[in-house]
Write a protein that holds these residues in place. Structure first.
Motif, mmCIF file in Angstrom:
data_model
loop_
_atom_site.group_PDB
_atom_site.id
_atom_site.type_symbol
_atom_site.label_atom_id
_atom_site.label_comp_id
_atom_site.label_asym_id
_atom_site.label_seq_id
_atom_site.Cartn_x
_atom_site.Cartn_y
_atom_site.Cartn_z
ATOM 1 N N TYR A 278 41.633 35.531 43.760
ATOM 2 C CA TYR A 278 41.225 36.784 43.121
ATOM 3 C C TYR A 278 41.328 36.581 41.613
ATOM 4 O O TYR A 278 42.365 36.140 41.104
ATOM 5 C CB TYR A 278 42.138 37.941 43.540
ATOM 6 N N ASN A 279 40.277 36.903 40.898
ATOM 7 C CA ASN A 279 40.301 36.782 39.440
ATOM 8 C C ASN A 279 41.234 37.814 38.816
ATOM 9 O O ASN A 279 41.716 38.730 39.495
ATOM 10 C CB ASN A 279 38.886 36.923 38.876
ATOM 11 N N GLU A 280 41.452 37.677 37.519
ATOM 12 C CA GLU A 280 42.404 38.524 36.803
ATOM 13 C C GLU A 280 42.153 40.011 37.045
ATOM 14 O O GLU A 280 41.096 40.536 36.678
ATOM 15 C CB GLU A 280 42.348 38.234 35.293
ATOM 16 N N GLY A 281 43.118 40.673 37.675
ATOM 17 C CA GLY A 281 43.028 42.115 37.892
ATOM 18 C C GLY A 281 42.123 42.556 39.022
ATOM 19 O O GLY A 281 42.140 43.725 39.416
ATOM 20 N N GLU A 282 41.350 41.639 39.574
ATOM 21 C CA GLU A 282 40.326 42.012 40.562
ATOM 22 C C GLU A 282 40.914 42.706 41.780
ATOM 23 O O GLU A 282 40.323 43.657 42.311
ATOM 24 C CB GLU A 282 39.577 40.744 40.999
ATOM 25 N N ILE A 283 42.073 42.276 42.227
ATOM 26 C CA ILE A 283 42.615 42.756 43.498
ATOM 27 C C ILE A 283 42.960 44.249 43.449
ATOM 28 O O ILE A 283 42.924 44.938 44.467
ATOM 29 C CB ILE A 283 43.848 41.910 43.911
ATOM 30 N N TRP A 284 43.264 44.775 42.254
ATOM 31 C CA TRP A 284 43.544 46.213 42.150
ATOM 32 C C TRP A 284 42.465 46.983 41.381
ATOM 33 O O TRP A 284 42.315 48.192 41.565
ATOM 34 C CB TRP A 284 44.920 46.446 41.518
ATOM 35 N N GLU A 285 41.713 46.293 40.550
ATOM 36 C CA GLU A 285 40.654 46.985 39.798
ATOM 37 C C GLU A 285 39.507 47.418 40.704
ATOM 38 O O GLU A 285 38.972 48.534 40.559
ATOM 39 C CB GLU A 285 40.113 46.073 38.700
ATOM 40 N N LYS A 286 39.114 46.555 41.640
ATOM 41 C CA LYS A 286 37.952 46.852 42.487
ATOM 42 C C LYS A 286 38.107 48.145 43.285
ATOM 43 O O LYS A 286 37.190 48.983 43.312
ATOM 44 C CB LYS A 286 37.656 45.672 43.407
ATOM 45 N N PRO A 287 39.206 48.346 43.998
ATOM 46 C CA PRO A 287 39.318 49.602 44.757
ATOM 47 C C PRO A 287 39.374 50.841 43.859
ATOM 48 O O PRO A 287 38.878 51.902 44.236
ATOM 49 C CB PRO A 287 40.614 49.427 45.563
ATOM 50 N N ILE A 288 39.973 50.700 42.665
ATOM 51 C CA ILE A 288 39.998 51.833 41.745
ATOM 52 C C ILE A 288 38.584 52.154 41.265
ATOM 53 O O ILE A 288 38.162 53.325 41.217
ATOM 54 C CB ILE A 288 40.939 51.548 40.558
ATOM 55 N N GLU A 289 37.829 51.113 40.903
ATOM 56 C CA GLU A 289 36.444 51.315 40.473
ATOM 57 C C GLU A 289 35.617 51.961 41.574
ATOM 58 O O GLU A 289 34.811 52.866 41.316
ATOM 59 C CB GLU A 289 35.831 49.975 40.074
ATOM 60 N N PHE A 290 35.832 51.525 42.814
ATOM 61 C CA PHE A 290 35.085 52.089 43.939
ATOM 62 C C PHE A 290 35.437 53.560 44.128
ATOM 63 O O PHE A 290 34.563 54.399 44.381
ATOM 64 C CB PHE A 290 35.387 51.298 45.213
ATOM 65 N N SER A 291 36.717 53.887 44.015
ATOM 66 C CA SER A 291 37.129 55.282 44.195
ATOM 67 C C SER A 291 36.527 56.180 43.120
ATOM 68 O O SER A 291 36.095 57.303 43.398
ATOM 69 C CB SER A 291 38.663 55.381 44.169
ATOM 70 N N GLN A 292 36.481 55.692 41.888
ATOM 71 C CA GLN A 292 35.919 56.487 40.795
ATOM 72 C C GLN A 292 34.412 56.662 40.959
ATOM 73 O O GLN A 292 33.874 57.755 40.731
ATOM 74 C CB GLN A 292 36.246 55.822 39.460
#
Length: 298
Positions: free
Chosen positions: A47-61
């Motif tokens: 997982y690239n930098e921050g990807e593992i937690w950024e992606k679900p947050i982006e999807f929720s927004q």
């Protein structure tokens, strides 16, 4: 059983049936470094930098779905630039919980309020009943690092096997380095030292740890399982230069569990002082945390 979906499938699954809540967590994932795992076939998964937690947050927004952060760890301090980026992602999250005081301080330092909770696996006895198992005279050892493996085996033989203990070496975290120990030492299996170089079920791991007289390991959840079952534990902090999850675990347990930062210290640990702490306050906090989460589903 449960189906595990990739992030790439979130859109498709949300179209089939709207997702009510996204829960991000847990583990030491809230940071901006690459995260490397191994999949079930032993292949690298990055997982690239921050990807593992950024992606679900982006999807929720993007889809106007509620999102909360559940019991995560933050193993590193943020630089000023990193702090601004993380703050932009988290400032709209209504409920953020972290599992140790060091993670809490790292978020507070960048202006993000959060709730300190124990690791959510502390309620493990709601699902398993290790305290009911008869404790046998054997020790369970797990080790998630490559360095000092030979020294570890030497001390286990000299101190514990010679004292009449049987020893079981096993893997807990198959996506990390645990299996390297069992794979390399499988040939050393004897009448008194059993090396389990195989993929064990969660139930079997729990049963082996909960039925032992002592747990020695680098695994937070291995230690947690032992202590929850009334088994004394010695924590090996394999990253003493990083103030992180094992330090946080030691904070929750106080002086009741011994933590060492080098293998040699195993020769002098006083096993009689490896106590069995009262966990009632910790488990109550976990239950209150889950009660708090429910309101975000309403």
């Amino acid at each position: 059983g449960r189906t595990v979906y990739s992030y790439e499938q979130l859109e498709e699954e949300n179209n089939k049936q709207r997702i009510d809540l996204i829960v991000v967590g847990g583990g030491e994932l809230l940071h901006l470094k690459k995260i490397a795992f191994k999949d079930k076939n032993g292949m690298p998964l990055i997982y690239n930098e921050g990807e593992i937690w950024e992606k679900p947050i982006e999807f929720s927004q993007k889809n106007n779905i509620k999102c909360i952060i559940n019991g995560v760890g933050i193993p590193y301090d943020f630089s000023f630039e990193e702090g601004k980026l993380v703050q932009n992602y988290l400032e709209s999250i209504p409920y953020i919980s972290v599992r140790d005081i060091y993670s809490q301080k790292r978020l507070q330092n960048i202006g993000i309020s959060n709730v300190l909770i124990p690791d959510t696996l502390w309620n493990i006895n709601d699902y398993f009943h290790g305290k009911d198992l008869k404790k046998e005279k054997y020790i369970v050892v797990q080790y998630g690092a490559q360095n000092q493996k030979e020294k570890l085996l030497e001390i286990i033989n000299d101190r514990f096997v010679r004292a009449g203990y049987k020893v079981i070496l096993l893997s807990i975290n198959y996506c990390h380095e645990d299996s390297a120990l069992t794979r390399d030492f499988e040939r050393y299996t004897t009448e008194n030292v059993k090396v389990l170089n195989e993929r064990l079920s969660v139930n079997k791991i729990y049963e082996l740890i909960s039925g032992s007289s002592l747990f020695i390991g680098t695994s937070l959840h291995g230690t947690l399982t032992a202590v929850s079952s009334g088994v004394p534990a010695i924590i090996i902090d394999m990253y003493p230069e990083v103030v992180g999850k094992m330090d946080g675990l030691a904070e929750w347990l106080g002086n009741e569990v011994k933590m060492i930062s080098d293998i040699q210290s195993l020769t002098s640990v006083n096993m009689e002082k490896c106590n069995k702490p009262d966990l009632s306050a910790i488990t109550e906090k976990v239950q209150n945390h889950f009660d708090d989460i429910v309101k975000y589903l309403i």
